[in-house]
Design an enzyme around this catalytic site. Structure first.
Site, short mmCIF file in Angstrom:
data_model
loop_
_atom_site.label_atom_id
_atom_site.label_comp_id
_atom_site.label_asym_id
_atom_site.label_seq_id
_atom_site.Cartn_x
_atom_site.Cartn_y
_atom_site.Cartn_z
N HIS A 17 4.84 5.72 0.51
CA HIS A 17 5.38 4.53 1.20
C HIS A 17 6.81 4.80 1.68
O HIS A 17 7.16 4.47 2.81
CB HIS A 17 5.43 3.32 0.24
CG HIS A 17 4.10 2.80 -0.20
ND1 HIS A 17 3.78 2.59 -1.51
CD2 HIS A 17 3.01 2.44 0.52
CE1 HIS A 17 2.55 2.11 -1.60
NE2 HIS A 17 2.05 2.01 -0.38
N LYS A 41 -5.56 -11.33 -5.89
CA LYS A 41 -5.50 -10.06 -6.64
C LYS A 41 -4.51 -10.24 -7.78
O LYS A 41 -3.55 -10.98 -7.65
CB LYS A 41 -4.95 -8.96 -5.73
CG LYS A 41 -5.98 -8.01 -5.17
CD LYS A 41 -5.23 -6.83 -4.57
CE LYS A 41 -6.06 -5.97 -3.67
NZ LYS A 41 -5.23 -4.97 -3.00
N SER A 128 -0.92 3.83 -4.68
CA SER A 128 -0.41 3.05 -5.82
C SER A 128 -1.42 3.09 -6.96
O SER A 128 -1.04 3.16 -8.13
CB SER A 128 -0.18 1.59 -5.40
OG SER A 128 0.81 1.52 -4.41
O1 PNS Z 1 -0.97 -2.01 0.81
P1 PNS Z 1 -2.24 -2.69 1.22
O2 PNS Z 1 -2.85 -3.44 0.06
O3 PNS Z 1 -3.22 -1.76 1.88
O4 PNS Z 1 -1.79 -3.77 2.33
C1 PNS Z 1 -2.75 -4.60 2.94
C2 PNS Z 1 -2.09 -5.70 3.77
C3 PNS Z 1 -1.07 -6.48 2.94
C4 PNS Z 1 -1.36 -5.08 4.95
C5 PNS Z 1 -3.23 -6.62 4.27
O5 PNS Z 1 -4.03 -6.97 3.19
C6 PNS Z 1 -2.75 -7.89 4.93
O6 PNS Z 1 -2.20 -7.85 6.01
N1 PNS Z 1 -2.94 -9.04 4.25
C7 PNS Z 1 -2.54 -10.34 4.73
C8 PNS Z 1 -3.76 -11.19 5.09
C9 PNS Z 1 -4.27 -10.79 6.46
O7 PNS Z 1 -3.60 -11.02 7.45
N2 PNS Z 1 -5.44 -10.13 6.51
C10 PNS Z 1 -5.98 -9.57 7.72
C11 PNS Z 1 -6.84 -10.52 8.47
S1 PNS Z 1 -8.25 -11.02 7.56
#
Ligand code: PNS
Length: 162
Positions: A17, A41, A128
């Site tokens: 990251h 989560k 992670s």
């Molecule tokens: O580090 P990660 O867990 O891969 O990050 C994922 C993240 C936070 C980028 C993604 O889950 C996200 O954007 N979540 C917010 C909800 C959302 O907008 N989802 C996409 C449309 S359903």
């Protein structure tokens, strides 16, 4: 002034990251690292802890800001008036999901662009989840997460059932 957003769970932040943060911060005037508050989560670190860890490892990067968000990323992007999402891609296996997310975000807000930065070779395997697995079994985290975070991560898993 171009502002980009690097969203993620960062549970916890890894050297992979941090590598993306460093490289993306050189491409934009401001980089906002946005930590997801995910109610569905159960993260290992609270959002406040994740934000604090990111703040400490980016303290020397003047154009990097850390914040948290909940709900849809597309809405957050609108609220802060940014249209550029940065995502790190480790391997082809990441691409399918990330492509789906990019298209979803663009459907929600056609002005959004997702830019993919390939991960550096050293961190292709790193996530992670891998870090947490190693910490759970008392393994060495050197080189996998920023040095300052090692004691914090280790202490979280010290007494956890393996
Ligand atoms: O580090 P990660 O867990 O891969 O990050 C994922 C993240 C936070 C980028 C993604 O889950 C996200 O954007 N979540 C917010 C909800 C959302 O907008 N989802 C996409 C449309 S359903």
């Amino acid at each position: 002034m171009k502002t980009a957003v690097y969203p993620g769970s960062f549970d916890p932040c890894t050297n992979g990251h941090l590598d993306v943060i460093k490289r993306a911060s050189r491409l934009f005037d401001t980089l906002i690292v946005a930590v997801l508050i995910n109610s569905s989560k159960q993260p290992s670190f609270s959002v406040e802890e994740r934000v604090e860890m990111l703040k400490s490892v980016t303290k020397d990067m003047d154009n990097v800001k850390i914040c948290s968000f909940s709900g849809l990323l597309a809405d957050f992007m609108k609220n802060i008036n940014s249209s550029i999402i940065i995502k790190g891609i480790r391997a082809v296996s990441d691409f399918e999901y990330e492509f789906q997310m990019a298209l979803t975000n663009r459907t929600l807000n056609p002005e959004l662009e997702t830019l993919f930065l390939h991960t550096s070779q050293d961190y292709m395997f790193l996530s992670s989840s891998i870090v947490k697995e190693i910490a759970k079994y008392g393994g060495c985290l050197d080189g996998l997460v920023p040095d300052d975070l090692i004691p914090i991560i280790k202490s979280r898993f010290e007494n956890a059932d393996a």
